[in-house]
Design a protein around this motif. Structure first.
Motif, PDB file in Angstrom:
ATOM      1  N   ASP A 138       0.860  -1.184   0.000  1.00 48.64           N
ATOM      2  CA  ASP A 138       0.000   0.000   0.000  1.00 48.64           C
ATOM      3  C   ASP A 138       0.894   1.231   0.000  1.00 48.64           C
ATOM      4  O   ASP A 138       1.903   1.258   0.704  1.00 48.64           O
ATOM      5  N   CYS A 157      -0.380   1.408   6.220  1.00 49.66           N
ATOM      6  CA  CYS A 157       0.564   0.306   6.466  1.00 49.66           C
ATOM      7  C   CYS A 157       0.873   0.165   7.948  1.00 49.66           C
ATOM      8  O   CYS A 157       0.831  -0.943   8.498  1.00 49.66           O
ATOM      9  N   TYR A 175       5.604  -4.448   5.357  1.00 46.45           N
ATOM     10  CA  TYR A 175       4.904  -3.653   4.350  1.00 46.45           C
ATOM     11  C   TYR A 175       5.886  -2.988   3.396  1.00 46.45           C
ATOM     12  O   TYR A 175       7.046  -2.731   3.739  1.00 46.45           O
ATOM     13  N   HIS A 202       5.646  -0.124  -0.266  1.00 47.54           N
ATOM     14  CA  HIS A 202       4.780   0.928  -0.798  1.00 47.54           C
ATOM     15  C   HIS A 202       4.586   0.889  -2.319  1.00 47.54           C
ATOM     16  O   HIS A 202       4.000   1.812  -2.869  1.00 47.54           O
ATOM     17  N   ASP A 223      -3.264  -3.118  -2.106  1.00 46.20           N
ATOM     18  CA  ASP A 223      -3.990  -1.921  -2.523  1.00 46.20           C
ATOM     19  C   ASP A 223      -4.229  -2.011  -4.033  1.00 46.20           C
ATOM     20  O   ASP A 223      -3.374  -2.494  -4.781  1.00 46.20           O
ATOM     21  N   LEU A 225      -1.826   1.766  -6.962  1.00 45.00           N
ATOM     22  CA  LEU A 225      -0.463   1.992  -6.478  1.00 45.00           C
ATOM     23  C   LEU A 225       0.286   2.886  -7.456  1.00 45.00           C
ATOM     24  O   LEU A 225      -0.072   2.956  -8.638  1.00 45.00           O
ATOM     25  N   SER A 281      -9.018  -0.793  -0.892  1.00 48.91           N
ATOM     26  CA  SER A 281      -9.171   0.360  -1.773  1.00 48.91           C
ATOM     27  C   SER A 281     -10.085   1.400  -1.154  1.00 48.91           C
ATOM     28  O   SER A 281     -11.035   1.063  -0.452  1.00 48.91           O
ATOM     29  N   LYS A 321     -11.553   1.176   2.290  1.00 52.16           N
ATOM     30  CA  LYS A 321     -10.997   2.179   3.203  1.00 52.16           C
ATOM     31  C   LYS A 321     -12.060   3.262   3.379  1.00 52.16           C
ATOM     32  O   LYS A 321     -12.718   3.619   2.404  1.00 52.16           O
TER      33      LYS A 321
END
Length: 119
Positions: A9, A15, A31, A33, A53, A56, A81, A103
């Protein structure tokens, strides 16, 4: 099934929030990114659950999902998402995701979701 979780994510706060809460349940959480970092991690670290996610900076998690499931069929993928219009969820589940987490999400339900996808 083990207790190794990878989060891909681009939002550092998401994260850290996931890592903090999942670690409380005894999971080993890492995690990254970006998709490229996630691919590198998956190649060298056995992973049981992936939080992926959909949007990205270096690509679409949704587009990567079929390839991830092809290479790692036992990996349980939970897509996440901020775009929860129903279509994203349908595409993610059709592509092989075990669960779709919109989210913002309720951290109190994380253990329930993990237990559900691992069973």
């Amino acid at each position: 099934m083990g207790n190794s979780i990878l989060i891909i994510d681009d939002e550092p706060d998401i994260c850290r929030l996931l890592q903090l809460n999942l670690s409380k349940y005894g999971y080993k959480v890492k995690y990254v990114h970006a998709l490229a970092e996630g691919w590198q991690f998956l190649k060298s670290h056995p992973t049981d659950v992936l939080f992926l996610d959909i949007h990205l900076p270096d690509g679409s998690g949704l587009e990567a999902l079929p390839q991830i499931k092809k290479l790692y069929p036992a990996l349980q993928v939970i897509t996440i998402s901020a775009y929860d219009n129903g279509l994203e969820k349908e595409k993610a589940l059709t592509a092989g995701a075990a669960h779709f987490l919109p989210k913002p999400f309720n951290v109190g339900k994380l253990q329930e979701i993990i237990t559900d996808v691992k069973s």
